[in-house]
Design a protein around this motif. Sequence first.
Motif, PDB file in Angstrom:
ATOM      1  N   PRO A 389       0.908  -1.083   0.219  1.00  0.00           N
ATOM      2  CA  PRO A 389       0.004   0.241   0.043  1.00  0.00           C
ATOM      3  C   PRO A 389       0.905   1.021   0.088  1.00  0.00           C
ATOM      4  O   PRO A 389       1.853   1.120   0.589  1.00  0.00           O
ATOM      5  CB  PRO A 389      -0.699   0.080   1.350  1.00  0.00           C
ATOM      6  N   ALA A 390       0.600   2.285  -0.861  1.00  0.00           N
ATOM      7  CA  ALA A 390       1.343   3.455  -0.780  1.00  0.00           C
ATOM      8  C   ALA A 390       0.592   4.573  -0.417  1.00  0.00           C
ATOM      9  O   ALA A 390      -0.724   4.719  -0.511  1.00  0.00           O
ATOM     10  CB  ALA A 390       1.778   3.438  -2.568  1.00  0.00           C
ATOM     11  N   PHE A 391       1.202   5.803  -0.314  1.00  0.00           N
ATOM     12  CA  PHE A 391       0.663   7.248   0.109  1.00  0.00           C
ATOM     13  C   PHE A 391       1.527   8.218  -0.808  1.00  0.00           C
ATOM     14  O   PHE A 391       2.840   7.831  -0.874  1.00  0.00           O
ATOM     15  CB  PHE A 391       0.803   7.295   1.538  1.00  0.00           C
ATOM     16  N   VAL A 392       0.821   9.050  -1.417  1.00  0.00           N
ATOM     17  CA  VAL A 392       1.693  10.397  -1.843  1.00  0.00           C
ATOM     18  C   VAL A 392       1.296  11.598  -0.920  1.00  0.00           C
ATOM     19  O   VAL A 392       0.114  12.011  -0.785  1.00  0.00           O
ATOM     20  CB  VAL A 392       0.970  10.601  -3.263  1.00  0.00           C
ATOM     21  N   VAL A 393       2.488  12.138  -0.471  1.00  0.00           N
ATOM     22  CA  VAL A 393       2.458  13.264   0.402  1.00  0.00           C
ATOM     23  C   VAL A 393       3.141  14.269  -0.648  1.00  0.00           C
ATOM     24  O   VAL A 393       4.328  14.047  -1.131  1.00  0.00           O
ATOM     25  CB  VAL A 393       2.908  13.224   1.899  1.00  0.00           C
ATOM     26  N   GLY A 394       2.449  15.199  -0.939  1.00  0.00           N
ATOM     27  CA  GLY A 394       3.042  16.355  -1.751  1.00  0.00           C
ATOM     28  C   GLY A 394       2.160  17.752  -2.088  1.00  0.00           C
ATOM     29  O   GLY A 394       1.631  18.197  -0.943  1.00  0.00           O
ATOM     30  N   SER A 395       1.900  17.985  -3.087  1.00  0.00           N
ATOM     31  CA  SER A 395       1.086  19.225  -3.241  1.00  0.00           C
ATOM     32  C   SER A 395      -0.285  18.803  -4.001  1.00  0.00           C
ATOM     33  O   SER A 395      -0.548  17.546  -4.113  1.00  0.00           O
ATOM     34  CB  SER A 395       1.624  20.166  -4.234  1.00  0.00           C
ATOM     35  N   SER A 396      -1.121  19.647  -4.182  1.00  0.00           N
ATOM     36  CA  SER A 396      -2.380  19.263  -4.734  1.00  0.00           C
ATOM     37  C   SER A 396      -2.097  18.705  -6.281  1.00  0.00           C
ATOM     38  O   SER A 396      -2.886  18.023  -6.673  1.00  0.00           O
ATOM     39  CB  SER A 396      -3.241  20.469  -4.694  1.00  0.00           C
ATOM     40  N   LEU A 397      -1.074  19.078  -6.741  1.00  0.00           N
ATOM     41  CA  LEU A 397      -0.887  18.809  -8.244  1.00  0.00           C
ATOM     42  C   LEU A 397      -0.414  17.148  -8.123  1.00  0.00           C
ATOM     43  O   LEU A 397      -0.463  16.595  -9.233  1.00  0.00           O
ATOM     44  CB  LEU A 397       0.436  19.320  -8.883  1.00  0.00           C
ATOM     45  N   GLU A 398      -0.235  16.489  -7.100  1.00  0.00           N
ATOM     46  CA  GLU A 398      -0.036  15.124  -6.987  1.00  0.00           C
ATOM     47  C   GLU A 398      -1.044  14.405  -6.913  1.00  0.00           C
ATOM     48  O   GLU A 398      -0.974  13.013  -6.713  1.00  0.00           O
ATOM     49  CB  GLU A 398       0.976  14.832  -5.986  1.00  0.00           C
ATOM     50  N   LEU A 439      -2.189  12.493   7.743  1.00  0.00           N
ATOM     51  CA  LEU A 439      -1.885  11.421   6.934  1.00  0.00           C
ATOM     52  C   LEU A 439      -2.835  10.202   7.397  1.00  0.00           C
ATOM     53  O   LEU A 439      -3.111   9.759   6.283  1.00  0.00           O
ATOM     54  CB  LEU A 439      -0.304  10.830   7.230  1.00  0.00           C
ATOM     55  N   LEU A 440      -2.854   9.974   8.545  1.00  0.00           N
ATOM     56  CA  LEU A 440      -3.649   8.721   8.662  1.00  0.00           C
ATOM     57  C   LEU A 440      -5.214   8.724   8.272  1.00  0.00           C
ATOM     58  O   LEU A 440      -6.032   8.133   8.091  1.00  0.00           O
ATOM     59  CB  LEU A 440      -3.385   8.011  10.128  1.00  0.00           C
ATOM     60  N   SER A 441      -5.714  10.147   8.761  1.00  0.00           N
ATOM     61  CA  SER A 441      -7.114  10.417   8.260  1.00  0.00           C
ATOM     62  C   SER A 441      -7.212  10.155   7.095  1.00  0.00           C
ATOM     63  O   SER A 441      -8.374   9.773   6.548  1.00  0.00           O
ATOM     64  CB  SER A 441      -7.222  11.916   8.872  1.00  0.00           C
ATOM     65  N   ALA A 442      -6.431  10.569   6.106  1.00  0.00           N
ATOM     66  CA  ALA A 442      -6.327  10.597   4.528  1.00  0.00           C
ATOM     67  C   ALA A 442      -6.591   8.989   4.371  1.00  0.00           C
ATOM     68  O   ALA A 442      -7.442   8.514   3.461  1.00  0.00           O
ATOM     69  CB  ALA A 442      -5.428  11.145   3.711  1.00  0.00           C
ATOM     70  N   VAL A 443      -5.667   8.177   4.990  1.00  0.00           N
ATOM     71  CA  VAL A 443      -5.641   6.623   4.493  1.00  0.00           C
ATOM     72  C   VAL A 443      -7.160   6.053   5.111  1.00  0.00           C
ATOM     73  O   VAL A 443      -7.581   5.277   4.332  1.00  0.00           O
ATOM     74  CB  VAL A 443      -4.522   6.056   5.681  1.00  0.00           C
ATOM     75  N   ILE A 444      -7.562   6.645   6.395  1.00  0.00           N
ATOM     76  CA  ILE A 444      -8.798   5.765   6.594  1.00  0.00           C
ATOM     77  C   ILE A 444     -10.163   6.733   6.131  1.00  0.00           C
ATOM     78  O   ILE A 444     -11.222   6.447   6.867  1.00  0.00           O
ATOM     79  CB  ILE A 444      -8.815   5.571   8.145  1.00  0.00           C
TER      80      ILE A 444
END
Lengths: 447, 509
Positions: A389-398, A439-444
Amino acid sequence: MSEHFVERARYLCSLGGAAATITALPGAIPILHSASGCAGNFAWTQNGGSGLQVGGYCGSLTVPCSNMQESEVVFGGEERLREQISNTVKVMDGDLYFVVTGCVPEMIGDDIFAVVNDFCDEGVPIIGASTGGFRGNSYWGYDLVLQALFKDYLEKGLPKVKGKVNLWGVVPYMDPFWRGNLTGARRLLELLGLEVNTFFTPDSTLESVKKAGEAELNVVISDIYGQGGARLFEERHGTPFLTQPLPVGPSASSEFLHAVGTQLSLPESLIEQVIDGEKQRYYKILEPLTDCWNDLDLQRYAVVVGDGNYAPALTRFLADDLGWLPELTVCTDQVREDEQQLLANRVARLSSGFTTNLVFETDTSEVVNHLNRHWPRSRGQKYYNAFSPAFVVGSSLERELASSIGAPHLSVTFPVTNRAVLDRGYTGFDGGLRLTEDLLSAVIAAR
Amino acid sequence: MSYLDNKIPPKREDRLQAVIAHSDSICGLAKKGKSKSCLIDDGERGFTQGSICLLLPALAMLNTLPDNVVLLHSALGCGSCTHSQNANVRIGSNARQGKAKDGIWLSTSLDESDVINGGETKLERAIIEADRRYRPATITIVAGCVPGIIGDDIDGVAQNLQSQVSARLLPVHCEGFKTKIWATAYDAVYHTIGRNLLVERGVSDPKPEDELKVLQEQERLNRTVNLMNVSSMGRIDEQELERLLTGIDLDVNVFPVFSHPDSFIKATRAALSISTCPTHDDYFLGYLQERFNVPAIIRHMPIGISNTSLWLRDVAAVFGAEEQVERLIAAEEAELHGALEEFRPTFSGKTVFVSAGEFRALATAKLLQEIGFEVVGIRSFHHDEFANSEYEKLAADAKSDYVVDIANVQPFEEANLLKRLKPDLFLGHANGNMTAAKLGIPTHVIYNTGLAYIGYRGVYEIARRLYRQLKNPAYNRNLAENIRLPYSEEWYKTEPFAYINTRGRAVNE
């Protein structure tokens, strides 16, 4: 990275950075000597990139601007600037007027300092900086404003005061979390008993800015933003500077406290005591996450995309504090080779032993190609060790990258279009907690 | 000879004698409009605040075009406004094509050495690389101030490279210092569309032997209208106008935002072009009429009840659908009036100040009168002769002669006026509500592509939103109690238009 263009640049020109920086100074009125569209361009950019923050006391479309037209291009714009300044001090209520230039006056050779100095002689609190857009990006514009402040606004020859430090390196509006990040780093220094001048936070005053020369140390929490200002400060006011990375989370914050404490020769026992106390608090708060962390299998591979401050700082937090696997780190700034080396060093020896793959890439659409090179896509084999499982942390362009690899995403670095940011920050021990929450809020989110 | 035979379109201060610095009143402007010598000499302000330039609205259009790459030829900052426009591109493409898609914009990022040595070589290489990397249908090459001063010839570069690339190359002139009327943006974009995209490219026409299909296509084209949208309407507003036009049996071709550049040719075959705003479209519709015999209607903005009905009647008259449209209008108006009753007690007698691009400001002011507000001031971003009829419409219904400020934003004049007028409500454009908000006045945005403003539906939706704003204006009230505007006390005591025509002269206090 293209040699001939920048794709979806994540910065403005130096005037854009300069204007934003001045609007973040308490009671300051920027005066743009430029074409009429520059101010609107900055306002629209902040609207789309700075987490819903536009302007301030005198920003957005309120900024005085000489609105240069063809006649000024032909005949010169100095008289128009003189008229604009003399009327600005009547209409606008400011404690400091700050003239900055766009491309047009610099190309036609206007001498703004001749005009500014005339008003200075009359007792108007006014300084200026040449920030023509073609000189560089908004981070450089920030640096130019700092340099002008240090050179022309600070009181000279003040005796050094023990325990006083200045803190900068976070660029207003270019880092949507600028207020929170400055405040978070300041709190760390205050734990060491220091008095900290941050210039741009709501509690700052121009009086404290003026007295910045009293500091015994300047702390710059950026390898590349505000370095010119730091060197100039040392030359003019004799205050040395210490460069540290943006201290996000417990590992980086501990190192930050060590570095500053040691530089100021504070007792080792005091530094250790502060770090221990903060760490205990951090992990006490983290403790109840542990069941769900395991039950929901919340460890992730990650792609980190960010500016020169965030790319290394987020990578380090993910690897060393959170125990994630940031396989690819993309720094989107335009950086010189020596600066690339500095940033690479920040992620070269992570305490977790994890190594990331760091690339310098300004162009959003190329990020996915870097990922594919680093972690080849499945060729349809039965057993495939996927980037998941992956996550992208960056800007809105990502967001497009994230959706193409089926990963959740968090916008942290400019442009932050899809979050509202006021004084949230990710620096310090507390910042690590905030980032973990986000980060975790975005995951779940779909839970 | 047409304007479109030239490389660069004329600026509006020359073509239309448009002005941006003038103070007047509603009756004053209505009277000037009626007389034959209606031209106003433009003033100059001795104090000015920054606004936008033509580059920004031009990009708002160009960024929406599917399969287009925007290549800015300028310093690095020009075009960073796209970070907010991209939100519109994502929402708009999601509403129209079912998928949120980011725009792609590039900058040649001219630096100090380019300023000295010229940027044409850099531009050539950027075009070739952009063509290879993105394989777009079109590359719009947009010039900002820097090439305008150093003399780069973007048209020459495009012409020389066209045969080497697969994308159509479209030069767009947006040198910000050259015009103070940012509505020149629409001419700049339409100029390149007219010069480069209205030629047949791979369109499959039915074979002449298939007579039935030919006839059906002819019949369809006879009922097809171009509905012009330069980005001032979101999908929701387009849908309202499509609903009304379909109600009189017309087919609608929305043009040019969000339409594929390869499909632009369709605009030349329509039976009629309909503008929703003369400020946007007069340049291009004149060309379509002259070059392709597509007639155009360019008056009345369909914002507000009476203006929507007038707009519809004009269209219906072209197709002989007068009776049909009267039935439609009667039904729509009756239904709307009934629905508005709920809000009238709240609106009745409340005063309002309106600020926006000229036509939008005036049409919205009319709408506000219709739903019960009293207009006490208008700020139009510029003035040209197209708006004369609108000032007359408003003057006819005005309770008193109120102020009209012609200003390219200039919030210092607005702050001064608002302190004097103390309206109950303010409607301003993007980045234009903050002054009123900090004074504690309830505010509402007069343009946002996610909200409904147009047609009968728009009237109701605006009313609904204003009702909501007036029901609890605590955000602005709290702001005003704790925040101050950056103007000196002395300025509030000065006459609001003291800085008009002061260039090189003492302030006229």
